[in-house]
Design a protein around this motif. Structure first.
Motif, PDB file in Angstrom:
ATOM      1  N   GLN A 197       0.829  -1.184   0.172  1.00 29.15           N
ATOM      2  CA  GLN A 197       0.050  -0.073  -0.046  1.00 29.15           C
ATOM      3  C   GLN A 197       0.971   1.115  -0.027  1.00 29.15           C
TER       4      GLN A 197
ATOM      5  N   ALA B 153       2.484   1.679  -3.630  1.00 27.99           N
ATOM      6  CA  ALA B 153       1.415   2.122  -4.383  1.00 27.99           C
ATOM      7  C   ALA B 153       0.968   3.740  -4.160  1.00 27.99           C
TER       8      ALA B 153
ATOM      9  N   TRP C  18      -6.925   7.261  -7.240  1.00 29.64           N
ATOM     10  CA  TRP C  18      -6.475   5.918  -6.869  1.00 29.64           C
ATOM     11  C   TRP C  18      -7.109   5.400  -5.493  1.00 29.64           C
TER      12      TRP C  18
ATOM     13  N   TRP D 287      -8.044   1.842  -2.838  1.00 30.82           N
ATOM     14  CA  TRP D 287      -7.421   0.450  -2.135  1.00 30.82           C
ATOM     15  C   TRP D 287      -8.734  -0.117  -1.242  1.00 30.82           C
TER      16      TRP D 287
ATOM     17  N   VAL E   4      -5.908  -2.732  -5.718  1.00 26.75           N
ATOM     18  CA  VAL E   4      -5.490  -1.102  -5.837  1.00 26.75           C
ATOM     19  C   VAL E   4      -5.983  -0.941  -7.273  1.00 26.75           C
TER      20      VAL E   4
END
Ligand code: HAM
Length: 411
Positions: free
Chosen positions: A26, A29, A107, A109, A129
């Motif tokens: 995470q 990302a 973006w 998640w 993701v």
């Protein structure tokens, strides 16, 4: 005897070692996508069923077989989200994001839900993701997103991955092409699997995906959409490829690439692990230039991808990060000081754990070893610092000196 309680089929509990690796991915990302100008965003875990029926496509496996759909107390049909894109487009329209400077890059998640037959790498609740760029059809966005996904897979330790790339053109070219493909399939109907024959009218493209040997022979000679693209789409695809070439990212143009969602136009892509078996797709996506309009918004192009975190973890050989620890052993009279020392160390960014299970001093030192502590503080009337590598133990005058000594040991 009552039934043993277990996690529902196709779900998993994230245990600490995996939890650490997830957090690590995470963070990667967030950093990668943040540098690309993508902003964090999220939508609800359930939505109006209609959003997915319209957005993902009524003839897809996802909508026909895999949605977790339920009624709320007012009789509204809701569905646990099977994917993110339709909902992000819904949010784009709902919040008037077309008025913002374009493209809007987002973006997210989180958990997604598909009622599939569970197997290695395939779950009913899984984590994606997802990255999307809305409001521009610039081919550099397609190429940028593909590079970002490739880099995420590499940095998560899940490489090498094979990148397959294709273009689906516009709905109009596709409709003409699908007519041609249907006619071709009808000519060969007797050689096709029953499943492909049943879906011939609704979704003839699925025939490229078939496991059935006879169908595969027929499909080897089938017309290809890539050869039928109109000039603007062909040009767009050529630009995406030219940018990937310039960035020296290897890919295979694969005109049989079929994605399981109906909204795609132009670019589609998928990264496949060389280490995983049947469920090898680590992530994929593409352009969806008509979706926002279909959901009631202004004509707005978009492109994006999603990657499956459980699959990245399965393919990944990276070790979870472990940070240096300090253990605080406590003698009865030192309880309050130990408690405050733990807080002080944590404030200084040091991972500190104090004795909290009533162990004897011998047991506490054993526990310090077990967790791999670099230093142990023994707190009673006074504080002593033990170097766990050399075994050397020294008194310090106060908490401040204890912190300095710990810092030296952690290096
Ligand atoms: P998708 O290919 O359906 O695309 O899913 C993306 C990734 O999610 C897959 O490559 C896989 O790694 C993971 N995944 C999917 N289903 C499962 C499952 N049952 N268990 C474990 N992992 C799974 C989409 O969802 C699109 N919304 C991607 C996109 C974004 N296209 C444009 N923007």
């Amino acid at each position: 005897m009552s039934r043993k309680l277990q996690a529902p089929r196709g779900t998993l509990d994230v245990q600490p070692a995996d939890g650490r690796r997830r957090l690590q991915i995470q963070r990667i990302a967030a950093e990668l996508l943040g540098r690309g100008g993508y902003e964090p965003f999220d939508t609800p875990v359930f939505e109006d069923t209609d959003l997915f029926a319209r957005g993902v496509g009524a003839s897809t496996d996802i909508v026909q077989k895999e949605m977790f759909t339920f009624e709320d107390k007012a009789g509204r049909s809701l569905t646990l989200r099977p994917e993110a894109t339709a909902a992000i487009c819904r949010a784009y329209v709902e919040h008037g994001m077309h008025k913002l400077p374009q493209p809007v890059k987002l973006w997210s998640w989180g958990p997604f839900f598909r009622h599939e037959a569970p197997q290695a790498g395939r779950f009913r609740q899984f984590t994606q993701v997802d990255a999307e760029a809305l409001g521009s059809d610039d081919p550099s966005l397609d190429a940028e997103l593909i590079l970002l996904l490739g880099e995420l897979i590499e940095r998560a330790g899940a490489g090498p991955a094979r990148l397959r790339l294709s273009s689906l053109g516009t709905p109009e070219t596709r409709a003409a092409y699908l007519d041609e493909l249907r006619a071709y399939l009808r000519e060969h109907e007797g050689e096709l699997s029953e499943d492909v024959r049943d879906r011939l009218e609704a979704n003839p493209l699925r025939a490229f995906d078939a496991d059935h040997a006879g169908t595969q022979v027929v499909m080897a000679g089938a017309p290809r959409l890539l050869d039928r693209l109109d000039p603007a789409d062909a040009e767009h695809f050529a630009e995406v490829r030219a940018l990937l070439d310039a960035a020296e990212l290897a890919y295979e143009v694969d005109s049989t690439l079929v994605r399981g969602l109906d909204y795609y136009t132009r670019t589609v892509f998928e990264f496949e692990s060389e280490r995983l078996g049947a469920q090898a797709a680590l992530g994929g996506g593409g352009r969806y230039d008509r979706l926002i309009e279909e959901l009631g918004g202004p004509p707005t192009p978009g492109v994006g991808w999603a990657a499956g975190i459980e699959r990245i973890l399965l393919a990944s050989q990276a070790e979870p990060e472990s940070d240096s620890r300090v253990y605080i052993a406590v003698l009865a009279e030192g309880r309050k000081d130990a408690f405050l020392l733990a807080r002080l160390l944590r404030e200084q960014g040091i991972r500190a754990e104090m004795e909290q299970a009533g162990r004897s001093m011998k047991g506490q030192l054993k526990q310090a070893d077990r967790i791999g502590a670099r230093a142990t503080l023994i707190v009673g009337d006074q504080i002593e610092v033990k170097d766990m590598d050399s075994g050397e133990q020294q008194p310090v005058s106060d908490a401040g000196e204890a912190v300095s000594r710990v810092r030296e040991l952690l290096g």
